[in-house]
Design a protein around this motif. Structure first.
Motif, short mmCIF file in Angstrom:
data_model
loop_
_atom_site.label_atom_id
_atom_site.label_comp_id
_atom_site.label_asym_id
_atom_site.label_seq_id
_atom_site.Cartn_x
_atom_site.Cartn_y
_atom_site.Cartn_z
N CYS A 46 0.81 -1.23 0.00
CA CYS A 46 0.12 -0.05 0.01
C CYS A 46 0.85 1.40 -0.07
N GLN A 47 2.00 1.15 0.58
CA GLN A 47 3.14 2.32 0.65
C GLN A 47 3.30 2.65 -1.01
N GLN A 48 3.30 1.55 -1.78
CA GLN A 48 3.89 1.68 -3.26
C GLN A 48 2.75 1.93 -4.06
N HIS A 49 1.54 1.30 -3.99
CA HIS A 49 0.53 1.37 -4.79
C HIS A 49 -0.93 2.17 -4.33
N PHE A 50 -1.07 2.44 -3.20
CA PHE A 50 -2.59 2.69 -2.70
C PHE A 50 -2.56 4.14 -2.82
#
Length: 318
Positions: A46-50
């Protein structure tokens, strides 16, 4: 996590501090906090994509702080125009709060799109403030809920052995020692609480700091406070019709624990739904902790929160 990033994740996790876990066999320290391998993978994803949306609401807690209860309240409150709390077909009557308000760190990036068309998205997580995706702090509103440290620990201990993720049950003493060291899911719990306490002081329009005990003692006052923070205050008509009372009744421990959907089935095919409804009682720690154990937790709490303006000794007693 996508297949191409799997080797990098394997390399990362092998380089991190590792300790025995309370809930799972092992916990890993990532960005200063302890997580299970699955949870940490979800956090990195989620750090990378959310990408948060402007009207998103995020419930953040330390595990066993009243998460299930406040998930239900948030869903009922935010969706009260679409689903009246007295509707016999209300989603909370046939779906668990965890189905309606998913844990962000348990979602895969491909799952994010399932919620992209909703104008009132609600997510929950156990992620520390330092590890939240930046877009959440920028776009969404965060509701942080904490609970008396001693009750949180006792509830976590029971939940851990009910979940049965470890090769064998953990003793109260071993779980207590790990908890005091800060080696617990999303712990040290004191650091997680302090992180969101400070955010709530610096950005009160973005972060609402709530306490389980105040919700229990003053449910109507806290529900109105929550509604106002989310920009959805109750109208005079709603107040006169008793809508706040109806939401509180629908989401009460007594009501929800009796529902068949919350007594059967599992969360993500692993944890039985009934394990999320043990007692919900304030002060239950007195039935399990020795005076010495309680004193130690109080001393750590007092030391950690010193000079922060936050004190758990001032919480209401029920």
């Amino acid at each position: 996590m996508n297949t191409s990033s799997a080797p990098r994740y394997t390399d990362l996790i092998s380089s991190l501090p590792k300790e025995e876990g309370i809930l799972e066999p092992y916990s890993y320290q990532y960005q200063g906090f302890w997580y299970s391998p699955v949870g940490m993978q979800g956090i990195i994803d989620c750090q990378q994509h959310f990408q948060a949306h402007k009207n998103d609401t995020f419930l953040v807690t330390s595990p066993k702080s009243g998460t299930t209860w406040l998930k239900a309240i948030l869903f009922a409150l935010i969706n009260r125009e679409a689903y009246h709390p007295q509707d016999p077909h209300h989603p909370l009557l046939n779906k668990t709060p965890h189905q309606l308000v998913p844990f962000l760190e348990l979602l895969k990036p491909s799952d994010y799109d399932l919620f992209s068309n909703s104008s009132n998205r609600i997510f929950a997580c156990h992620i520390s403030s330092v590890s939240l995706p930046k877009s959440i702090m920028q776009e969404g509103k965060i509701v942080y809920l904490c609970r008396d440290i001693k009750d949180t620990f006792v509830s976590l201990f029971h939940f851990s052995n009910k979940a049965n993720f470890r090769p064998s049950a953990i003793s109260l003493e071993d779980a207590f020692n790990l908890f005091c060291k800060g080696v617990t899911l999303s712990g040290p719990i004191w650091d997680q609480i302090l992180g969101y306490w400070k955010e709530s002081l610096e950005r009160p329009h973005k972060v609402l700091f709530m306490r389980y005990e105040e919700m229990m003692q003053e449910p109507h006052l806290q529900l109105r406070r929550l509604a106002k923070f989310l920009g959805k205050p109750f109208s005079q008509e709603e107040e006169k019709s008793g809508l706040p009372d109806q939401i509180i009744k629908l989401c009460s421990f007594d009501s929800m624990s009796k529902l068949e959907v919350n007594k059967t089935g599992t969360l993500v095919g692993a944890i039985s739904n009934d394990s999320f409804f043990r007692s919900g009682v304030v002060g239950d720690w007195k039935n399990y902790l020795t005076a010495e154990m309680a004193s130690k937790l109080d001393q750590i709490t007092e030391k950690k929160f010193r000079d922060s303006g936050l004190s758990f000794t001032m919480l209401p007693s029920i």
